[in-house]
Design a protein around this motif. Sequence first.
Motif, PDB file in Angstrom:
ATOM      1  N   VAL A   1       0.946  -1.061   0.050  1.00 40.08           N
ATOM      2  CA  VAL A   1       0.049   0.007   0.025  1.00 40.08           C
ATOM      3  C   VAL A   1       0.814   1.186  -0.010  1.00 40.08           C
ATOM      4  O   VAL A   1       1.798   1.309   0.928  1.00 40.08           O
ATOM      5  N   ASP A   2       0.611   2.127  -0.943  1.00 42.20           N
ATOM      6  CA  ASP A   2       1.483   3.495  -1.130  1.00 42.20           C
ATOM      7  C   ASP A   2       0.893   4.095   0.259  1.00 42.20           C
ATOM      8  O   ASP A   2      -0.164   4.316   0.471  1.00 42.20           O
ATOM      9  N   VAL A   3       1.750   4.851   0.811  1.00 42.38           N
ATOM     10  CA  VAL A   3       1.472   5.915   2.096  1.00 42.38           C
ATOM     11  C   VAL A   3       0.996   6.843   1.566  1.00 42.38           C
ATOM     12  O   VAL A   3      -0.032   7.431   1.903  1.00 42.38           O
ATOM     13  N   GLU A   4       1.697   7.839   0.903  1.00 43.03           N
ATOM     14  CA  GLU A   4       1.258   9.069   0.344  1.00 43.03           C
ATOM     15  C   GLU A   4      -0.244   9.040  -0.535  1.00 43.03           C
ATOM     16  O   GLU A   4      -0.037   8.428  -1.535  1.00 43.03           O
ATOM     17  N   GLY A   5      -1.184   9.984  -0.128  1.00 40.44           N
ATOM     18  CA  GLY A   5      -2.301   9.723  -0.911  1.00 40.44           C
ATOM     19  C   GLY A   5      -3.332   8.498  -0.797  1.00 40.44           C
ATOM     20  O   GLY A   5      -4.547   8.555  -1.138  1.00 40.44           O
ATOM     21  N   VAL A   6      -2.687   7.213  -0.276  1.00 40.56           N
ATOM     22  CA  VAL A   6      -3.799   6.356   0.155  1.00 40.56           C
ATOM     23  C   VAL A   6      -4.142   6.176   1.633  1.00 40.56           C
ATOM     24  O   VAL A   6      -5.076   6.079   2.074  1.00 40.56           O
TER      25      VAL A   6
ATOM     26  N   ALA B   1      -1.906   8.787   3.879  1.00 41.62           N
ATOM     27  CA  ALA B   1      -1.473   9.833   4.663  1.00 41.62           C
ATOM     28  C   ALA B   1      -1.843  11.229   3.815  1.00 41.62           C
ATOM     29  O   ALA B   1      -1.630  10.857   2.422  1.00 41.62           O
ATOM     30  N   ASP B   2      -2.130  11.993   4.104  1.00 42.16           N
ATOM     31  CA  ASP B   2      -2.542  13.600   3.535  1.00 42.16           C
ATOM     32  C   ASP B   2      -1.626  14.425   4.054  1.00 42.16           C
ATOM     33  O   ASP B   2      -1.804  14.958   5.267  1.00 42.16           O
ATOM     34  N   LEU B   3      -0.483  14.967   3.447  1.00 44.35           N
ATOM     35  CA  LEU B   3       0.118  15.823   3.633  1.00 44.35           C
ATOM     36  C   LEU B   3       0.092  17.088   2.607  1.00 44.35           C
ATOM     37  O   LEU B   3       0.932  17.873   2.889  1.00 44.35           O
ATOM     38  N   ARG B   4      -0.896  16.945   2.174  1.00 38.32           N
ATOM     39  CA  ARG B   4      -1.146  18.274   1.098  1.00 38.32           C
ATOM     40  C   ARG B   4      -1.283  19.620   1.894  1.00 38.32           C
ATOM     41  O   ARG B   4      -0.792  20.372   1.410  1.00 38.32           O
TER      42      ARG B   4
ATOM     43  N   ALA C   1       9.181  17.081   8.061  1.00 38.05           N
ATOM     44  CA  ALA C   1       8.962  17.217   9.448  1.00 38.05           C
ATOM     45  C   ALA C   1       7.451  17.111   9.905  1.00 38.05           C
ATOM     46  O   ALA C   1       7.293  17.138  10.946  1.00 38.05           O
ATOM     47  N   HIS C   2       6.601  17.390   9.134  1.00 38.07           N
ATOM     48  CA  HIS C   2       5.015  17.486   9.027  1.00 38.07           C
ATOM     49  C   HIS C   2       4.695  16.078   9.307  1.00 38.07           C
ATOM     50  O   HIS C   2       3.172  16.123   9.215  1.00 38.07           O
ATOM     51  N   ILE C   3       5.383  15.137   8.848  1.00 36.76           N
ATOM     52  CA  ILE C   3       4.752  13.721   8.820  1.00 36.76           C
ATOM     53  C   ILE C   3       3.721  13.495  10.281  1.00 36.76           C
ATOM     54  O   ILE C   3       2.747  12.829   9.737  1.00 36.76           O
ATOM     55  N   PRO C   4       4.113  13.817  11.351  1.00 43.02           N
ATOM     56  CA  PRO C   4       3.374  13.433  12.247  1.00 43.02           C
ATOM     57  C   PRO C   4       2.097  13.985  12.248  1.00 43.02           C
ATOM     58  O   PRO C   4       1.071  13.632  12.972  1.00 43.02           O
ATOM     59  N   GLU C   5       2.040  15.162  11.838  1.00 44.02           N
ATOM     60  CA  GLU C   5       0.598  15.785  11.420  1.00 44.02           C
ATOM     61  C   GLU C   5      -0.192  15.598  10.358  1.00 44.02           C
ATOM     62  O   GLU C   5      -1.111  16.288  10.113  1.00 44.02           O
ATOM     63  N   ALA C   6       0.398  14.702   9.567  1.00 41.13           N
ATOM     64  CA  ALA C   6      -0.722  14.043   8.434  1.00 41.13           C
ATOM     65  C   ALA C   6      -1.787  13.818   8.607  1.00 41.13           C
ATOM     66  O   ALA C   6      -2.118  12.914   9.789  1.00 41.13           O
ATOM     67  N   GLY C   7      -2.689  13.864   7.839  1.00 38.93           N
ATOM     68  CA  GLY C   7      -4.221  13.437   8.170  1.00 38.93           C
ATOM     69  C   GLY C   7      -4.206  11.997   7.539  1.00 38.93           C
ATOM     70  O   GLY C   7      -3.219  11.637   6.822  1.00 38.93           O
ATOM     71  N   LEU C   8      -5.148  11.260   8.202  1.00 36.50           N
ATOM     72  CA  LEU C   8      -5.329   9.955   7.898  1.00 36.50           C
ATOM     73  C   LEU C   8      -6.416  10.100   6.697  1.00 36.50           C
ATOM     74  O   LEU C   8      -7.473  10.544   6.944  1.00 36.50           O
TER      75      LEU C   8
ATOM     76  N   TRP D   1       3.799   7.105  12.638  1.00 34.89           N
ATOM     77  CA  TRP D   1       2.751   7.609  12.136  1.00 34.89           C
ATOM     78  C   TRP D   1       1.623   6.601  11.845  1.00 34.89           C
ATOM     79  O   TRP D   1       0.615   6.524  12.241  1.00 34.89           O
ATOM     80  N   LEU D   2       2.095   5.383  10.988  1.00 33.20           N
ATOM     81  CA  LEU D   2       1.347   4.289  10.649  1.00 33.20           C
ATOM     82  C   LEU D   2       0.735   3.819  12.198  1.00 33.20           C
ATOM     83  O   LEU D   2      -0.319   3.358  12.103  1.00 33.20           O
ATOM     84  N   ALA D   3       1.527   3.423  13.090  1.00 38.08           N
ATOM     85  CA  ALA D   3       1.205   2.947  14.519  1.00 38.08           C
ATOM     86  C   ALA D   3       0.392   3.757  15.124  1.00 38.08           C
ATOM     87  O   ALA D   3      -0.674   3.020  15.788  1.00 38.08           O
ATOM     88  N   ALA D   4       0.631   5.143  15.230  1.00 36.75           N
ATOM     89  CA  ALA D   4      -0.452   6.008  15.796  1.00 36.75           C
ATOM     90  C   ALA D   4      -1.735   6.211  15.593  1.00 36.75           C
ATOM     91  O   ALA D   4      -2.707   6.331  15.941  1.00 36.75           O
ATOM     92  N   ARG D   5      -1.933   5.732  14.130  1.00 34.80           N
ATOM     93  CA  ARG D   5      -3.139   5.802  13.652  1.00 34.80           C
ATOM     94  C   ARG D   5      -3.908   4.519  13.402  1.00 34.80           C
ATOM     95  O   ARG D   5      -4.787   4.096  12.965  1.00 34.80           O
ATOM     96  N   GLY D   6      -3.210   3.626  14.109  1.00 30.78           N
ATOM     97  CA  GLY D   6      -3.706   1.805  14.273  1.00 30.78           C
ATOM     98  C   GLY D   6      -3.802   1.330  13.264  1.00 30.78           C
ATOM     99  O   GLY D   6      -4.543   0.090  13.087  1.00 30.78           O
ATOM    100  N   LEU D   7      -2.854   1.509  12.088  1.00 27.77           N
ATOM    101  CA  LEU D   7      -2.758   0.637  11.037  1.00 27.77           C
ATOM    102  C   LEU D   7      -2.086  -0.599  11.438  1.00 27.77           C
ATOM    103  O   LEU D   7      -1.141  -0.559  12.307  1.00 27.77           O
TER     104      LEU D   7
END
Length: 196
Positions: free
Chosen positions: A22-27, A29-32, A55-62, A97-103
């Motif tokens: 699974v691709d992380v960006e766009g599937v 994580a939302d770093l837009r 540096a904003h990875i921790p703030e990325a939307g799910l 980030w993946l772990a914190a989002r419960g993935l």
Amino acid sequence: MSRARACSPANPGDYRSPAVLVDVEGVLADLRPFEHELSPGSETGARKRWTAFFAHIPEAGLIEAGAELVHALTAIGARAQYSTTRPYWAARATRDWLAARGLPAGYLYSRSPSNGKTGYVHSQFPTLGPAATIKAAHCAFVHDRDGLGAFIDDEPDAVTALRHSGFPAVLLSDLSAATTRQLHSLTRHRRLAPTT
């Protein structure tokens, strides 16, 4: 491993079925919201701009649709693994980030140090751009190591490029109404013949 850099979690999952990459960006994580960091208008060099962006990875939307899909796939026995074109030095923040989002736990493949300014894996995938080349290298590695059921991405151009290279790539949007039977088809080991 020169083509991909794998970062293993404590529990990489069950090895009885092929992996779904699974691709992380766009599937997931939302770093837009942080793309302004990449604006070349400042006197900051490209590397510093990318460092500020990551540096904003921790703030990325799910992205809920992607997270729901990964959970649905693992519920039917698929082994989720993750692909990112982020540099290797952003892998820890990405895993966190993946772990914190419960993935679900799964290997994370990132851009390796040798895939920097000059060394994309163009010898194996000479017709692909840098991001698609990294994704194709991840697909090839997972295919050879664990078996690849599918690569899920949000970018039509990347999916087309991967399919032309012989990999079973699928658009996230094509799976929004997928049945359990269709999801099961993603967990079968396969490699398509490259198209010309």
